[in-house]
Enzyme design. Sequence first.
Site, PDB file in Angstrom:
ATOM      1  N   ASP A 109       0.823  -1.219   0.000  1.00 25.46           N
ATOM      2  CA  ASP A 109       0.000   0.000   0.000  1.00 25.46           C
ATOM      3  C   ASP A 109       0.852   1.261   0.000  1.00 25.46           C
ATOM      4  OD1 ASP A 109       1.024  -0.243   2.523  1.00 25.46           O
ATOM      5  OD2 ASP A 109      -0.852   0.084   3.583  1.00 25.46           O
ATOM      6  N   LYS A 160       4.625   1.403  16.088  1.00 23.44           N
ATOM      7  CA  LYS A 160       3.527   2.209  16.619  1.00 23.44           C
ATOM      8  C   LYS A 160       3.798   2.654  18.061  1.00 23.44           C
ATOM      9  CE  LYS A 160       1.218   0.990  12.824  1.00 23.44           C
ATOM     10  NZ  LYS A 160       0.793  -0.299  12.362  1.00 23.44           N
ATOM     11  N   ASP A 218       1.749   6.175   2.377  1.00 24.32           N
ATOM     12  CA  ASP A 218       1.014   4.946   2.681  1.00 24.32           C
ATOM     13  C   ASP A 218      -0.460   5.258   2.420  1.00 24.32           C
ATOM     14  OD1 ASP A 218      -0.695   3.160   4.038  1.00 24.32           O
ATOM     15  OD2 ASP A 218       0.785   2.726   5.582  1.00 24.32           O
TER      16      ASP A 218
HETATM   17  N1  GDD Z   1       0.037 -11.747   3.272  1.00 23.99           N
HETATM   18  C1  GDD Z   1      -0.196 -10.976   4.332  1.00 23.99           C
HETATM   19  N2  GDD Z   1      -0.603 -11.579   5.497  1.00 23.99           N
HETATM   20  N3  GDD Z   1      -0.043  -9.641   4.234  1.00 23.99           N
HETATM   21  C2  GDD Z   1      -0.298  -8.883   5.325  1.00 23.99           C
HETATM   22  C3  GDD Z   1      -0.724  -9.436   6.543  1.00 23.99           C
HETATM   23  C4  GDD Z   1      -0.885 -10.858   6.632  1.00 23.99           C
HETATM   24  O1  GDD Z   1      -1.241 -11.443   7.655  1.00 23.99           O
HETATM   25  N4  GDD Z   1      -0.906  -8.414   7.436  1.00 23.99           N
HETATM   26  C5  GDD Z   1      -0.589  -7.273   6.777  1.00 23.99           C
HETATM   27  N5  GDD Z   1      -0.239  -7.540   5.500  1.00 23.99           N
HETATM   28  C6  GDD Z   1       0.190  -6.591   4.461  1.00 23.99           C
HETATM   29  C7  GDD Z   1      -0.828  -5.510   4.159  1.00 23.99           C
HETATM   30  O2  GDD Z   1      -1.665  -5.902   3.082  1.00 23.99           O
HETATM   31  C8  GDD Z   1       0.063  -4.334   3.767  1.00 23.99           C
HETATM   32  O3  GDD Z   1       0.419  -4.355   2.395  1.00 23.99           O
HETATM   33  C9  GDD Z   1       1.335  -4.564   4.566  1.00 23.99           C
HETATM   34  O4  GDD Z   1       1.312  -5.929   4.975  1.00 23.99           O
HETATM   35  C10 GDD Z   1       1.436  -3.650   5.804  1.00 23.99           C
HETATM   36  O5  GDD Z   1       0.244  -3.748   6.542  1.00 23.99           O
HETATM   37  P1  GDD Z   1      -0.563  -2.446   6.999  1.00 23.99           P
HETATM   38  O6  GDD Z   1      -1.777  -2.910   7.689  1.00 23.99           O
HETATM   39  O7  GDD Z   1      -0.711  -1.502   5.860  1.00 23.99           O
HETATM   40  O8  GDD Z   1       0.432  -1.877   8.107  1.00 23.99           O
HETATM   41  P2  GDD Z   1       0.654  -0.371   8.579  1.00 23.99           P
HETATM   42  O9  GDD Z   1       0.538   0.572   7.455  1.00 23.99           O
HETATM   43  O10 GDD Z   1      -0.179  -0.124   9.784  1.00 23.99           O
HETATM   44  O11 GDD Z   1       2.191  -0.426   9.081  1.00 23.99           O
HETATM   45  C11 GDD Z   1       3.222  -0.950   8.261  1.00 23.99           C
HETATM   46  O12 GDD Z   1       3.602  -0.019   7.245  1.00 23.99           O
HETATM   47  C12 GDD Z   1       4.157   1.232   7.753  1.00 23.99           C
HETATM   48  C13 GDD Z   1       4.540   2.067   6.543  1.00 23.99           C
HETATM   49  O13 GDD Z   1       3.424   2.402   5.828  1.00 23.99           O
HETATM   50  C14 GDD Z   1       4.419  -1.282   9.139  1.00 23.99           C
HETATM   51  O14 GDD Z   1       5.355  -1.983   8.347  1.00 23.99           O
HETATM   52  C15 GDD Z   1       5.059  -0.021   9.745  1.00 23.99           C
HETATM   53  O15 GDD Z   1       6.237  -0.346  10.455  1.00 23.99           O
HETATM   54  C16 GDD Z   1       5.393   0.959   8.622  1.00 23.99           C
HETATM   55  O16 GDD Z   1       5.903   2.167   9.189  1.00 23.99           O
HETATM   56 MG    MG Z   2      -0.125   0.485   5.497  1.00 25.55          MG
END
Ligand code: GDD
Ligand code: MG
Length: 355
Positions: A109, A160, A218
Site C-alpha cells: 500500500d 507504533k 502509505d
Molecule cells: N500476506 C499478508 N498476510 N499480508 C499482510 C498481513 C498478513 O497477515 N498483514 C498485513 N499484510 C500486508 C498488508 O496488506 C500491507 O500491504 C502490509 O502488509 C502492511 O500492513 P498495513 O496494515 O498496511 O500496516 P501499517 O501501514 O499499519 O504499518 C506498516 O507499514 C508502515 C509504513 O506504511 C508497518 O510496516 C510499519 O512499520 C510501517 O511504518
Molecule cells: Mg499500510
Amino acid sequence: MEAILLVGGQGTRLRPLTISTPKPLLPTAGVAFLAHQLARAHAAGVTRIVFATSYRAEMFEAAFGVRAHGVELVYVSEAEPLGTGGAIRNAARALTSGPDDPVLILNGDILSGHDVQAQVALHEKAGAAVTLHLTEVDDPSRFGVVPTDGEGRVTAFLEKAARPVTNQINAGCYVFRRSAIDTIPEGEVVSVERETFPGLIASGAVVMGHVESAYWLDVGTPEAFVQGSRDLVLGKIASSAMPGEPGDRLVLDGAVVSPGAVVRGGTTVGRGAEIEAGATVLGSVLQDGAFVSEGATVRDSVIGRGARVGAGAVLDGAILGDGASVGPGNELRGGLRLWPGISLPPTAVRFSTDA
Ligand code: GDD
Ligand code: MG
C-alpha cells in the site's frame, strides 16, 4: 532480483471500499493501485514477484495473471493470515534466489519514489542481513519508528510507539538477505515489525537504514488514498502504469464530462462515469459508472462504482460505497462514509433564493 509483495491485509481503514476489492486492487489514477508498484519495481530491476495473499486472494491472480508490467508473477496464499513476517516466510517457498542474494520485500500500500537500487547497493556494501528504507514524517506514531546511528545502522525498531523517539520511520520496503528470511519461524503468525526486526537487532545482526525522503505515501487511510490518486494524476509521482499523461484530470474511456462542469485538481473520472453541467469535482476519484448531477460539489472524495451524487449535493472528504446514492441537497463532510447500496433521500429543507 526477486521481490515479495505483502498484500494480505484486510484494508479495514478503507472500508467500505475494501468490502468488495482488496486495498491493493482499488482503482487509483485509472488502474489497480498495485499496477503503479509493479511498474516501479520493474524499473528498479525486479524481474519476478511473489504475491503474499490472504484476504480475497483469488482476485489478485484474476487481476494480473502470470506477467504484468514486465514482471513475472507468482501467487502464494495463506489460509489464515500469518502476519507480515509469517507471510514473508510463507511466500519465500516460491523464491528461486540463493542464500546470499538480496530479496526485496514491499508493503502493498505504498507509493514511493525512492531509489531502490541505491538501497540495494547500501545493503550489499554493508553486508547487511536486512536494509530498510526509512523516511521522515510529521506524525510517526502510526508507523514503525526506526532510529539509526552515525553509520546508518538501525539501533531499534519500535512499531507504533506511543512516544516516538525520532520522526524517522519504516517506509515499508526492505532488502532481506535470502538466508535472513529463513530465520523466521515457518507456519506461525509472526510480525516482522514486532518480532523479526527487534530480534535481528538484539542478536547483533547488521540491520541498515537507507534514509531517503523522496515522494512517499502509505495509502491505507481514505484521505491518503485520495491523495495518492490525485498525486499520480497531477504527476507529483511519476508512474508508467497510468493510462494517460499527467495533468489536471484523468478521464477514462467512455466517461462523459459536460463542458459546463469544472473537473480538476487531479480528479480521475472512471469508465462510463458521468458529470453533469454546473458540477464541480476537485481532487477526487470517481470509479466506473459513477454519476455526479448538476450543481453538485465533490471534493477530495471517492465515489464508488455506479454510485450517484444528486443535484446540488456537497461531498467533501466523503466516501460513497458501490451503488450508494446521495439525494439532492445533502452535505457529507469530514470523513463520512456511505455503505454500498445505501440511499440518502433528498433533503426535506430546500434552500431557494426566492423564498
Ligand atoms: N500476506 C499478508 N498476510 N499480508 C499482510 C498481513 C498478513 O497477515 N498483514 C498485513 N499484510 C500486508 C498488508 O496488506 C500491507 O500491504 C502490509 O502488509 C502492511 O500492513 P498495513 O496494515 O498496511 O500496516 P501499517 O501501514 O499499519 O504499518 C506498516 O507499514 C508502515 C509504513 O506504511 C508497518 O510496516 C510499519 O512499520 C510501517 O511504518
Ligand atoms: Mg499500510
